[in-house]
Design a protein around this motif. Structure first.
Motif, PDB file in Angstrom:
ATOM      1  N   LEU A 119       1.092 -18.986   4.579  1.00 15.06           N
ATOM      2  CA  LEU A 119      -0.028 -18.693   3.679  1.00 15.06           C
ATOM      3  C   LEU A 119      -0.905 -17.584   4.256  1.00 15.06           C
ATOM      4  O   LEU A 119      -1.417 -16.733   3.515  1.00 15.06           O
ATOM      5  N   GLY A 120      -1.070 -17.592   5.582  1.00 17.03           N
ATOM      6  CA  GLY A 120      -1.829 -16.527   6.227  1.00 17.03           C
ATOM      7  C   GLY A 120      -1.170 -15.172   6.051  1.00 17.03           C
ATOM      8  O   GLY A 120      -1.846 -14.169   5.787  1.00 17.03           O
ATOM      9  N   ILE A 121       0.155 -15.127   6.184  1.00 16.92           N
ATOM     10  CA  ILE A 121       0.890 -13.874   6.002  1.00 16.92           C
ATOM     11  C   ILE A 121       0.745 -13.379   4.567  1.00 16.92           C
ATOM     12  O   ILE A 121       0.557 -12.176   4.320  1.00 16.92           O
ATOM     13  N   ILE A 122       0.812 -14.301   3.613  1.00 17.22           N
ATOM     14  CA  ILE A 122       0.636 -13.936   2.199  1.00 17.22           C
ATOM     15  C   ILE A 122      -0.749 -13.333   1.980  1.00 17.22           C
ATOM     16  O   ILE A 122      -0.901 -12.304   1.312  1.00 17.22           O
ATOM     17  N   LEU A 123      -1.778 -13.967   2.554  1.00 16.46           N
ATOM     18  CA  LEU A 123      -3.142 -13.465   2.410  1.00 16.46           C
ATOM     19  C   LEU A 123      -3.290 -12.085   3.039  1.00 16.46           C
ATOM     20  O   LEU A 123      -3.884 -11.174   2.432  1.00 16.46           O
ATOM     21  N   VAL A 124      -2.743 -11.890   4.227  1.00 14.18           N
ATOM     22  CA  VAL A 124      -2.866 -10.602   4.915  1.00 14.18           C
ATOM     23  C   VAL A 124      -2.158  -9.503   4.133  1.00 14.18           C
ATOM     24  O   VAL A 124      -2.697  -8.400   3.956  1.00 14.18           O
ATOM     25  N   ALA A 125      -0.948  -9.779   3.650  1.00 17.61           N
ATOM     26  CA  ALA A 125      -0.203  -8.775   2.882  1.00 17.61           C
ATOM     27  C   ALA A 125      -0.935  -8.424   1.588  1.00 17.61           C
ATOM     28  O   ALA A 125      -1.080  -7.240   1.242  1.00 17.61           O
ATOM     29  N   ALA A 126      -1.393  -9.444   0.875  1.00 19.57           N
ATOM     30  CA  ALA A 126      -2.075  -9.206  -0.403  1.00 19.57           C
ATOM     31  C   ALA A 126      -3.414  -8.502  -0.199  1.00 19.57           C
ATOM     32  O   ALA A 126      -3.754  -7.564  -0.942  1.00 19.57           O
ATOM     33  N   SER A 127      -4.177  -8.916   0.806  1.00 23.28           N
ATOM     34  CA  SER A 127      -5.492  -8.308   1.040  1.00 23.28           C
ATOM     35  C   SER A 127      -5.349  -6.872   1.531  1.00 23.28           C
ATOM     36  O   SER A 127      -6.193  -6.022   1.233  1.00 23.28           O
ATOM     37  N   GLY A 128      -4.265  -6.582   2.267  1.00 23.30           N
ATOM     38  CA  GLY A 128      -4.029  -5.209   2.704  1.00 23.30           C
ATOM     39  C   GLY A 128      -3.802  -4.286   1.525  1.00 23.30           C
ATOM     40  O   GLY A 128      -4.338  -3.173   1.472  1.00 23.30           O
ATOM     41  N   TYR A 129      -2.999  -4.753   0.584  1.00 21.90           N
ATOM     42  CA  TYR A 129      -2.759  -3.950  -0.618  1.00 21.90           C
ATOM     43  C   TYR A 129      -4.029  -3.818  -1.449  1.00 21.90           C
ATOM     44  O   TYR A 129      -4.330  -2.743  -1.990  1.00 21.90           O
ATOM     45  N   TYR A 130      -4.785  -4.893  -1.564  1.00 21.43           N
ATOM     46  CA  TYR A 130      -6.040  -4.863  -2.319  1.00 21.43           C
ATOM     47  C   TYR A 130      -7.014  -3.871  -1.686  1.00 21.43           C
ATOM     48  O   TYR A 130      -7.667  -3.078  -2.385  1.00 21.43           O
ATOM     49  N   LEU A 131      -7.077  -3.894  -0.359  1.00 19.63           N
ATOM     50  CA  LEU A 131      -7.956  -2.979   0.356  1.00 19.63           C
ATOM     51  C   LEU A 131      -7.552  -1.527   0.106  1.00 19.63           C
ATOM     52  O   LEU A 131      -8.395  -0.660  -0.137  1.00 19.63           O
ATOM     53  N   TRP A 132      -6.255  -1.273   0.132  1.00 19.06           N
ATOM     54  CA  TRP A 132      -5.762   0.087  -0.103  1.00 19.06           C
ATOM     55  C   TRP A 132      -6.057   0.541  -1.535  1.00 19.06           C
ATOM     56  O   TRP A 132      -6.538   1.661  -1.757  1.00 19.06           O
ATOM     57  N   LEU A 133      -5.779  -0.306  -2.520  1.00 14.74           N
ATOM     58  CA  LEU A 133      -5.998   0.076  -3.919  1.00 14.74           C
ATOM     59  C   LEU A 133      -7.466   0.350  -4.202  1.00 14.74           C
ATOM     60  O   LEU A 133      -7.802   1.228  -5.013  1.00 14.74           O
ATOM     61  N   LYS A 134      -8.368  -0.370  -3.556  1.00 18.38           N
ATOM     62  CA  LYS A 134      -9.802  -0.156  -3.763  1.00 18.38           C
ATOM     63  C   LYS A 134     -10.290   1.138  -3.117  1.00 18.38           C
ATOM     64  O   LYS A 134     -11.240   1.756  -3.599  1.00 18.38           O
ATOM     65  N   ARG A 135      -9.644   1.544  -2.015  1.00 14.82           N
ATOM     66  CA  ARG A 135     -10.112   2.717  -1.278  1.00 14.82           C
ATOM     67  C   ARG A 135      -9.308   3.973  -1.579  1.00 14.82           C
ATOM     68  O   ARG A 135      -9.680   5.063  -1.178  1.00 14.82           O
ATOM     69  N   ARG A 136      -8.192   3.830  -2.267  1.00 13.48           N
ATOM     70  CA  ARG A 136      -7.276   4.950  -2.445  1.00 13.48           C
ATOM     71  C   ARG A 136      -7.874   6.032  -3.346  1.00 13.48           C
ATOM     72  O   ARG A 136      -8.286   5.767  -4.471  1.00 13.48           O
ATOM     73  N   PRO A 137      -7.918   7.287  -2.867  1.00 17.37           N
ATOM     74  CA  PRO A 137      -8.366   8.402  -3.718  1.00 17.37           C
ATOM     75  C   PRO A 137      -7.369   8.627  -4.852  1.00 17.37           C
ATOM     76  O   PRO A 137      -6.222   8.195  -4.788  1.00 17.37           O
ATOM     77  N   LYS A 138      -7.812   9.337  -5.869  1.00 20.73           N
ATOM     78  CA  LYS A 138      -6.955   9.546  -7.032  1.00 20.73           C
ATOM     79  C   LYS A 138      -5.823  10.529  -6.763  1.00 20.73           C
ATOM     80  O   LYS A 138      -4.770  10.448  -7.381  1.00 20.73           O
TER      81      LYS A 138
END
Length: 457
Positions: free
Chosen positions: A380-399
């Motif tokens: 479950l921790g690995i799932i959270l880390v993988a998902a939160s990493g992608y979420y972090l990238w999508l929120k910060r990613r320039p256009k």
């Protein structure tokens, strides 16, 4: 992956540290983008497979459970009933139930299909059949191990797990406290520093807590892999840390067949050479005699008997139950009943014992429910880390680009380059991908302006 604030913080550091930070972050960033989805899949399927005993107990209750009666009928009678029901089939394996209320299993090949027939050992009645390809947990295991894509899938899974080690090492460097007062953002997320900081902490903090467990699951899963695992297994055998000659009773084996080619056996016994039945032409032993031998030799009751398919073959008794120390692989002459090979956990070299424990801990069986729950938390921790990493990238990613930190090269980061080389040597598939990345970067990315801008190279 770090916050924008931390990006500006590193500008005040010495140039070497700044270059190293950007380089480590860049490799962590792209490794995460590429391999996090596979780690997510492995964690989900692994979390499900942990509870295989409970899930199969519910799914196949009608096949597994029987009502205990006075005495069980013989194994040969049970097999004869299966032959009566499937007259054109070949019987390949027999598994007596490990408890009084557990059915027996008879494996057959019928019309080129591998079937398991469940028999009530008290009455001889068939409880039904299962096609090996229809077992749900076997599908989960296949998806977990090779994405249901054969050798290619196995290599992708191995590549993802090996690169996960790179992610762990680079992630720990990015996580390591750098003049931060207190433990906020280090051991627990900061809830009062805004959304950007919280998103960063939602990825970095759980990643730290799950690191040890994730690394353990990676290293205990790699022995099963097709490339790294096969070479590691061969090394263990060739260096004498595999099976010793003393496991053979009498002369050594005369065949060139390995036990994994004829039976499903523990990892340490897969490369064990199979002996041959020396006295041919006599009447083969009854399966009942082999069952008696297994009971006499103290084999764990979860064992299976693999039946020889030709005149020189041997009976193979295999047991790899929940606890590693109960594992056993035994070969028995099909004519005389002589025990030709007796290979148990106590015979394993230190590598064999280490891997045996790693496998049972990885599968969640060594310590029962508590083992399953701890491994589930790691998944479950690995799932959270993988998902939160992608979420972090999508929120910060320039256009207009990937949002990766700008490349700093290796001029001021020779230590990190040495680390990558070491990882490439330890994990050859990682080494091949690193070389491929550098070639693509030099000959393609840096020569196409649009691609260079997009990847911030």
């Amino acid at each position: 992956m770090e916050t924008v604030k931390e990006t500006t913080d590193i500008q005040n550091q010495p140039q070497t540290n700044t270059s190293l930070y950007r380089t480590v972050w860049r490799w962590h960033f792209y490794a995460g983008i590429i391999f996090a989805p596979f780690l997510f899949i492995l964690a989900v399927t692994g979390a499900i497979y942990l509870f295989k005993p409970q899930i199969e107990g519910i799914l196949y209750q009608d096949y597994y459970e029987v009502t205990p009666q006075n005495e069980k009928i013989s194994a040969s009678q049970q097999i004869e009933e299966v032959k009566r029901l499937y007259p054109d089939s070949a019987v390949t394996v027999y598994r007596p139930g490990e408890s009084a209320n557990r059915s027996s299993e008879v494996g057959i090949v019928n019309n080129d299909e591998s079937l398991t027939v469940f028999i009530n050992p008290y009455t001889g009645e068939s409880l039904g059949e299962l096609n090996s390809e229809d077992r749900i947990m076997d599908k989960i295991e296949e998806f977990h191990g090779e994405l249901m894509a054969g050798t290619l899938g196995d290599r992708i899974v191995e590549l993802a797990t090996c690169w996960a080690v790179v992610l762990i090492v680079t992630g720990l460097y990015l996580w390591f406290p750098k003049k931060k007062p207190g433990m906020g953002g280090v051991l627990f997320p900061r809830l009062n520093r805004g959304k950007k900081t919280f998103r960063r902490d939602l990825h970095a903090v759980p990643a730290f807590w799950v690191t040890a467990g994730m690394l353990f699951l990676i290293m205990t899963g790699l022995p099963w892999s097709g490339f790294w695992g096969t070479n590691f297994q061969s090394m263990a055998t060739n260096t004498g840390h595999g099976y010793p000659p003393s496991v053979w009773v009498g002369s050594g084996p005369q065949s060139t067949i390995q036990t994994k080619d004829i039976a499903d056996v523990p990892w340490a016994a897969e490369n064990l050479d199979v002996p041959v039945s020396d006295i041919q032409g006599f009447i083969p032993l009854s399966i009942d005699d082999v069952v008696s031998a297994a009971e006499r030799e103290g084999v764990h009751p979860s064992y299976s008997i693999y039946i020889p398919q030709d005149k020189s073959g041997v009976y193979t008794i295999s047991a790899f139950p929940p606890k590693a120390q109960d594992e056993i692989t035994m070969h028995i002459d099909q004519y005389t009943g002589a025990v030709l090979t007796d290979y148990r956990y106590d015979h394993y070299g230190w590598i064999g014992k280490m891997v045996a424990w790693g496998i049972t801990l990885h599968k969640g069986t060594q310590f029962g429910l508590i083992n399953q729950l701890i491994s589930l938390l790691i998944c479950l921790g690995i799932i959270l880390v993988a998902a939160s990493g992608y979420y972090l990238w999508l929120k910060r990613r320039p256009k207009k680009d990937m949002g990766a930190p700008k490349t700093a090269g290796f001029n001021n980061t020779k230590g990190f380059l040495i680390l990558l080389i070491a990882m490439g040597v330890l994990f050859p598939l990682v080494g091949l991908t690193i070389i491929s990345v550098l070639i693509i970067d030099f000959f393609l990315i840096r020569r196409i302006p649009a691609l260079k801008r997009f990847l911030n190279a």
